[in-house]
Enzyme design. Structure first.
Site, PDB file in Angstrom:
ATOM      1  N   ARG A  54     -13.667  97.044  -8.738  1.00 22.22           N
ATOM      2  CA  ARG A  54     -13.439  96.637  -7.338  1.00 22.22           C
ATOM      3  C   ARG A  54     -14.512  97.155  -6.392  1.00 22.22           C
ATOM      4  O   ARG A  54     -14.536  96.771  -5.242  1.00 22.22           O
ATOM      5  CB  ARG A  54     -12.075  97.144  -6.898  1.00 22.22           C
ATOM      6  CG  ARG A  54     -11.057  96.038  -6.844  1.00 22.22           C
ATOM      7  CD  ARG A  54      -9.820  96.493  -6.159  1.00 22.22           C
ATOM      8  NE  ARG A  54      -9.426  97.803  -6.635  1.00 22.22           N
ATOM      9  CZ  ARG A  54      -8.206  98.113  -7.050  1.00 22.22           C
ATOM     10  NH1 ARG A  54      -7.284  97.198  -7.066  1.00 22.22           N
ATOM     11  NH2 ARG A  54      -7.896  99.340  -7.430  1.00 22.22           N
ATOM     12  N   LYS A  78      -5.426 102.819 -26.400  1.00 26.37           N
ATOM     13  CA  LYS A  78      -4.019 103.154 -26.371  1.00 26.37           C
ATOM     14  C   LYS A  78      -3.611 103.610 -24.964  1.00 26.37           C
ATOM     15  O   LYS A  78      -4.501 103.952 -24.184  1.00 26.37           O
ATOM     16  CB  LYS A  78      -3.717 104.227 -27.398  1.00 26.37           C
ATOM     17  CG  LYS A  78      -4.410 105.556 -27.069  1.00 26.37           C
ATOM     18  CD  LYS A  78      -3.924 106.619 -27.971  1.00 26.37           C
ATOM     19  CE  LYS A  78      -3.409 107.781 -27.238  1.00 26.37           C
ATOM     20  NZ  LYS A  78      -4.197 108.655 -26.520  1.00 26.37           N
ATOM     21  N   HIS A 129      -9.329 106.803 -31.526  1.00 24.02           N
ATOM     22  CA  HIS A 129     -10.644 107.440 -31.685  1.00 24.02           C
ATOM     23  C   HIS A 129     -10.662 108.477 -32.805  1.00 24.02           C
ATOM     24  O   HIS A 129     -11.724 108.832 -33.295  1.00 24.02           O
ATOM     25  CB  HIS A 129     -11.149 108.011 -30.358  1.00 24.02           C
ATOM     26  CG  HIS A 129     -10.550 109.310 -29.966  1.00 24.02           C
ATOM     27  ND1 HIS A 129      -9.317 109.411 -29.383  1.00 24.02           N
ATOM     28  CD2 HIS A 129     -11.005 110.587 -30.070  1.00 24.02           C
ATOM     29  CE1 HIS A 129      -9.044 110.685 -29.140  1.00 24.02           C
ATOM     30  NE2 HIS A 129     -10.048 111.422 -29.549  1.00 24.02           N
ATOM     31  N   LYS A 157     -13.761 109.753 -36.171  1.00 23.96           N
ATOM     32  CA  LYS A 157     -14.289 111.099 -36.439  1.00 23.96           C
ATOM     33  C   LYS A 157     -14.722 111.202 -37.900  1.00 23.96           C
ATOM     34  O   LYS A 157     -14.014 110.751 -38.796  1.00 23.96           O
ATOM     35  CB  LYS A 157     -13.223 112.163 -36.128  1.00 23.96           C
ATOM     36  CG  LYS A 157     -12.890 112.284 -34.638  1.00 23.96           C
ATOM     37  CD  LYS A 157     -11.848 113.379 -34.397  1.00 23.96           C
ATOM     38  CE  LYS A 157     -11.304 113.331 -32.977  1.00 23.96           C
ATOM     39  NZ  LYS A 157     -12.074 114.089 -32.003  1.00 23.96           N
ATOM     40  N   GLU A 191      -4.102 121.603 -28.575  1.00 29.13           N
ATOM     41  CA  GLU A 191      -5.115 121.611 -27.520  1.00 29.13           C
ATOM     42  C   GLU A 191      -4.886 122.822 -26.640  1.00 29.13           C
ATOM     43  O   GLU A 191      -3.740 123.212 -26.397  1.00 29.13           O
ATOM     44  CB  GLU A 191      -5.014 120.348 -26.676  1.00 29.13           C
ATOM     45  CG  GLU A 191      -5.380 119.099 -27.441  1.00 29.13           C
ATOM     46  CD  GLU A 191      -5.414 117.892 -26.523  1.00 29.13           C
ATOM     47  OE1 GLU A 191      -6.509 117.531 -26.073  1.00 29.13           O
ATOM     48  OE2 GLU A 191      -4.347 117.333 -26.250  1.00 29.13           O
ATOM     49  N   ASP A 242       1.624 110.109 -26.828  1.00 29.06           N
ATOM     50  CA  ASP A 242       0.180 110.239 -26.597  1.00 29.06           C
ATOM     51  C   ASP A 242      -0.571 110.523 -27.896  1.00 29.06           C
ATOM     52  O   ASP A 242      -1.695 110.049 -28.082  1.00 29.06           O
ATOM     53  CB  ASP A 242      -0.050 111.379 -25.588  1.00 29.06           C
ATOM     54  CG  ASP A 242      -1.502 111.513 -25.168  1.00 29.06           C
ATOM     55  OD1 ASP A 242      -2.152 110.468 -24.978  1.00 29.06           O
ATOM     56  OD2 ASP A 242      -1.987 112.654 -25.027  1.00 29.06           O
ATOM     57  N   HIS A 270      -2.674 109.122 -33.362  1.00 25.48           N
ATOM     58  CA  HIS A 270      -3.573 109.980 -34.150  1.00 25.48           C
ATOM     59  C   HIS A 270      -2.873 110.631 -35.348  1.00 25.48           C
ATOM     60  O   HIS A 270      -3.370 110.590 -36.474  1.00 25.48           O
ATOM     61  CB  HIS A 270      -4.156 111.093 -33.275  1.00 25.48           C
ATOM     62  CG  HIS A 270      -4.796 110.611 -32.003  1.00 25.48           C
ATOM     63  ND1 HIS A 270      -5.476 109.419 -31.924  1.00 25.48           N
ATOM     64  CD2 HIS A 270      -4.876 111.162 -30.771  1.00 25.48           C
ATOM     65  CE1 HIS A 270      -5.938 109.261 -30.689  1.00 25.48           C
ATOM     66  NE2 HIS A 270      -5.581 110.303 -29.968  1.00 25.48           N
ATOM     67  N   LYS A 272      -0.163 120.595 -25.647  1.00 29.98           N
ATOM     68  CA  LYS A 272      -1.179 121.020 -24.676  1.00 29.98           C
ATOM     69  C   LYS A 272      -0.942 122.497 -24.377  1.00 29.98           C
ATOM     70  O   LYS A 272       0.187 122.988 -24.486  1.00 29.98           O
ATOM     71  CB  LYS A 272      -1.010 120.251 -23.369  1.00 29.98           C
ATOM     72  CG  LYS A 272      -1.093 118.736 -23.525  1.00 29.98           C
ATOM     73  CD  LYS A 272      -2.482 118.227 -23.263  1.00 29.98           C
ATOM     74  CE  LYS A 272      -2.557 116.724 -23.329  1.00 29.98           C
ATOM     75  NZ  LYS A 272      -3.898 116.242 -23.671  1.00 29.98           N
TER      76      LYS A 272
HETATM   77  C1  BG6 Z   1      -6.358 111.420 -26.542  1.00 32.69           C
HETATM   78  C2  BG6 Z   1      -5.148 111.902 -25.783  1.00 32.69           C
HETATM   79  O1  BG6 Z   1      -6.022 110.314 -27.334  1.00 32.69           O
HETATM   80  O2  BG6 Z   1      -6.831 112.459 -27.379  1.00 32.69           O
HETATM   81  C3  BG6 Z   1      -5.465 113.141 -24.994  1.00 32.69           C
HETATM   82  O3  BG6 Z   1      -4.720 110.879 -24.892  1.00 32.69           O
HETATM   83  C4  BG6 Z   1      -6.103 114.197 -25.867  1.00 32.69           C
HETATM   84  O4  BG6 Z   1      -4.304 113.656 -24.358  1.00 32.69           O
HETATM   85  C5  BG6 Z   1      -7.257 113.599 -26.651  1.00 32.69           C
HETATM   86  O5  BG6 Z   1      -6.553 115.252 -25.042  1.00 32.69           O
HETATM   87  C6  BG6 Z   1      -7.820 114.603 -27.639  1.00 32.69           C
HETATM   88  O6  BG6 Z   1      -8.938 114.076 -28.264  1.00 32.69           O
HETATM   89  P1  BG6 Z   1      -9.937 115.009 -29.048  1.00 32.69           P
HETATM   90  O7  BG6 Z   1     -10.909 114.076 -29.672  1.00 32.69           O
HETATM   91  O8  BG6 Z   1     -10.539 115.939 -28.030  1.00 32.69           O
HETATM   92  O9  BG6 Z   1      -9.118 115.770 -30.039  1.00 32.69           O
END
Ligand code: BG6
Length: 516
Positions: free
Chosen positions: A71, A178, A208, A212, A246, A265, A270, A368
Site C-alpha cells: 500500500r 503458515k 522453513h 534446514k 526458544e 505455531d 515443524h 518461548k
Molecule cells: C516460526 C514460528 O515458524 O519459527 C516462530 O512462527 C519461531 O514463532 C520460528 O520463532 C523459529 O524458527 P527458527 O528457524 O529460528 O527455529
C-alpha cells in the site's frame, strides 16, 4: 536421456529420469518473484536476503525480476532502497556492489491495496513488461508473505487478472506461509480456495524447517547408512523426544501469536514434520511423490496418547531472567491480551501405530522463553537387557541416545556408556560428536535460500502438500479442543524449561525430559 526430456509440463524434473550430475549447482531458469507483504519482518529478514544470497551464489538467472506489492506510495527506487537495506543487514553472504547492481535492475514496485482491481491490473502490466525487458519468460512466483485472512482476496485478484494462468512452457506458482488455517476445518477451506486458483502442483507451502540442512540430514543419516536403521524400531528404541526450545519471547509478534499459541505455531507444522521424517519408512526414491507418500503414511498412523489431561501440557511464561536480563511475562507483553489463554509452551505425547513403532512414545515440546535456544530430536534407546556389573558400577549410566542437533550447534551426538579410567570397573555416559562446523568447510545455506530456489526450479520435495497439512491438524485438533474447554495454561518463569505439568506428563510415562 537428457534432463530436458524428464521435465514435466509444470517444470519439475523427475529425479528418477534425470541424469544430471546432482553435485552441479542448480540454477533457476528465466523467472521473477512477486512478494506481497514487502514491509513485514519475513520479507526483510528472510526473503530479500535469501534472494540476494542466491544471486551472489550465481543461482538466479541474469534477468531475474523482483516485484514488490504494497500500500505504500512508493516508486521502484524506494522499494529498491528497502531491499538494499534488508540485504545489507541480513544477507548471509558478503555484499558485492556488482551483484547488487545487477539484481536491482530487475526490482519493480506496484503500489496498491489487495481489493483494488486497478492495482492488480498494473501488476499484470508490470509483469508483461518484465517478460519483454528482462526476459522472465512468463515464469512468476507469487509469494504471499501476508496474513492468511488476506489470502482469498489476493488469490481472487491473481485469478481475475489472469496472472495465475500460464501458457504452455511457462509456469506460475504460489508460495504460502503458515499458518495454513487454525484447525482442520479452516485448513480445508483454505486449501479449497488456493486450489481453486492454482493447481496443487503449483502450490508451495513453506515449512522453513524442511529447508534446514540438518533436517534434510535426517534422511541421509537414516537411509544412507547401515548403522542406524536396524535399531530404528520398537525392539531397540525406548522413546523419542523432539524439542524446539526458544529463548526469545514474542519478538514483536504478539499480534500474530495471541490466539495462535505454541501448538499451532510450531507443533502442527515443524515438529510433526520432524516426527514424520524420523518415523517414516524408507521411500522408494527421493522423488517428491515417494517422499510425501511415506510422510502421509506415517502421519496417518499417528495417534494422541490419552487421557489428554495427563499426556499433554501447556504453559504461559511469567516474568523472569533470560541471559542476565529481566524480562516481563507474556501477559504483560505489548499487544498480548492480559487475560489471554494462548499458550507459549506446549507438549504432547504421541504414538505411531505401526509395527515399527508400536509402544514407543514420541514426546514433542516447544516453548518461548525457555532455558536456551535448541532444537533437537533425541532417539533414546532401551537399556541393555542384562548388565553384568554390580549396581554401584553403573550408577551413572543412562540410556544410549542418538541426538540429532537441528540447531544451533548443528550435528549429531551419540551417547553411550564407557569405562571410567582407573582400577574399578565403573561405567559412565560419554558422548561422540559430529559437528557440521568442523566436519565441513562449506557453510549451510539459509533455509529460505534453499526453499526459494526450489520454488523457482519447481522442485516440490521440501514442501508439505494438502494432505500433510490436514493430517497434522487432525492430530492436533482434539488437543486444542480439550485445552479450550479446560482452564488456563500453567505459568512458568521465563528462563526455565516450562511448566511443572510438562515434567509430570513425561514422568507419568516413566521417562524424563533431557536438559539440552
Ligand atoms: C516460526 C514460528 O515458524 O519459527 C516462530 O512462527 C519461531 O514463532 C520460528 O520463532 C523459529 O524458527 P527458527 O528457524 O529460528 O527455529
Amino acid at each position: 536421456m537428457t534432463a530436458a526430456s524428464s521435465r514435466t509440463p509444470t517444470g519439475w524434473v523427475n529425479p528418477l529420469l534425470d541424469s544430471r550430475d546432482k553435485r552441479l549447482p542448480r540454477i533457476a531458469g528465466p523467472c521473477g518473484v512477486v512478494i506481497f507483504g514487502v514491509t513485514g519482518d519475513l520479507s526483510r529478514k528472510k526473503l530479500m536476503p535469501a534472494i540476494y544470497d542466491l544471486a551472489n551464489r550465481g543461482l538466479l538467472p541474469p534477468g531475474f525480476a523482483l516485484v514488490g506489492f504494497s500500500r505504500r506510495d512508493w516508486a521502484d527506487e524506494n522499494f529498491a532502497e528497502l531491499v538494499h537495506d534488508a540485504v545489507r543487514k541480513y544477507a548471509r553472504t558478503p555484499f558485492r556492489e556488482d551483484v547488487w547492481a545487477r539484481l536491482s535492475e530487475g526490482v519493480r514496485f506496484v503500489p496498491g491495496s489487495f481489493d483494488d482491481d486497478a492495482s492488480f491490473d498494473d501488476l499484470a502490466s508490470v509483469i508483461a513488461e518484465l517478460d519483454q525487458e528482462r526476459g522472465t519468460g512468463g515464469n512468476h512466483a507469487f509469494y504471499l508473505a501476508i496474513p492468511p485472512a488476506t489470502f482469498p482476496v489476493v488469490l481472487k485478484q491473481l485469478a481475475r487478472t489472469g496472472l495465475a494462468a500460464r501458457n504452455d512452457d511457462q509456469w506460475r506458482r504460489v508460495v504460502i506461509e503458515k499458518p495454513f488455517g487454525h484447525d482442520l476445518h479452516s485448513a480445508r477451506e483454505l486449501n479449497e480456495i488456493v486450489n481453486d486458483v492454482f493447481p496443487e502442483e503449483s502450490v508451495f507451502r513453506i515449512d522453513h524447517y524442511l529447508g534446514k540442512e540438518t533436517v534434510q540430514n535426517i534422511l541421509a543419516l537414516r537411509f544412507a547408512n547401515q548403522l542406524y536403521e536396524p535399531i530404528w524400531n520398537s525392539n531397540y528404541v525406548d522413546h523419542v523426544q523432539i524439542t524446539m526450545a526458544e529463548d526469545i519471547g514474542l519478538a514483536g509478534r504478539a499480534g500474530y501469536y495471541d490466539g495462535i499459541g505454541a501448538a499451532r505455531d510450531v507443533i502442527q507444522n515443524h515438529l510433526l514434520q520432524l516426527l514424520a521424517l524420523t518415523a517414516m519408512e524408507e521411500p522408494l526414491s527421493f522423488s517428491p511423490g515417494s517422499l510425501r507418500g511415506e510422510k502421509i503414511k506415517v502421519l496417518s498412523a499417528v495417534k494422541l496418547a490419552e487421557p489428554l489431561d495427563e499426556t499433554t501440557a501447556r504453559g504461559q511464561y511469567t516474568a523472569g531472567w533470560q541471559g542476565g536480563t529481566k524480562v516481563v511475562g507474556v501477559l504483560e507483553e505489548k499487544g498480548f491480551h492480559p487475560d489471554s489463554t494462548t499458550e507459549t509452551f506446549a507438549a504432547i505425547t504421541l504414538h505411531v501405530d505401526t509395527r515399527r513403532w508400536a509402544g514407543v512414545p514420541f514426546f514433542l515440546r516447544t516453548g518461548k522463553r525457555l532455558g536456551r535456544r535448541v532444537t533437537e530430536i533425541a532417539v533414546v534407546f532401551k537399556r541393555a537387557p542384562h548388565l553384568p556389573f554390580e549396581a554401584t558400577m553403573t550408577e551413572e549410566l543412562g540410556q544410549n541416545a542418538l541426538v540429532i542437533r537441528i540447531q544451533p550447534d548443528e550435528g549429531v551426538t551419540i551417547r553411550f556408556g564407557s569405562k571410567v579410567p582407573g582400577t574399578a570397573m565403573e561405567v559412565r555416559d560419554v558422548t561422540m560428536d559430529f559437528r557440521y562446523g568442523t566436519a565441513f568447510t562449506e557453510s549451510s545455506p539459509e533455509a529460505y535460500e534453499r526453499l526459494l530456489l526450489d520454488v523457482l526450479l519447481g522442485e516440490p520435495s521440501l514442501f508439505p502438500v494438502n494432505a500433510e497439512v490436514e493430517l497434522s491438524w487432525a492430530i492436533l485438533d482434539p488437543v486444542l479442543e480439550h485445552w479450550a474447554k479446560h482452564g488456563r495454561p500453567e505459568p512458568y518463569p521465563a528462563g526455565t524449561w516450562g511448566p511443572p505439568s510438562a515434567d509430570r506428563m513425561i514422568a507419568a510415562a516413566g521417562r524424563k525430559w533431557r536438559r539440552p
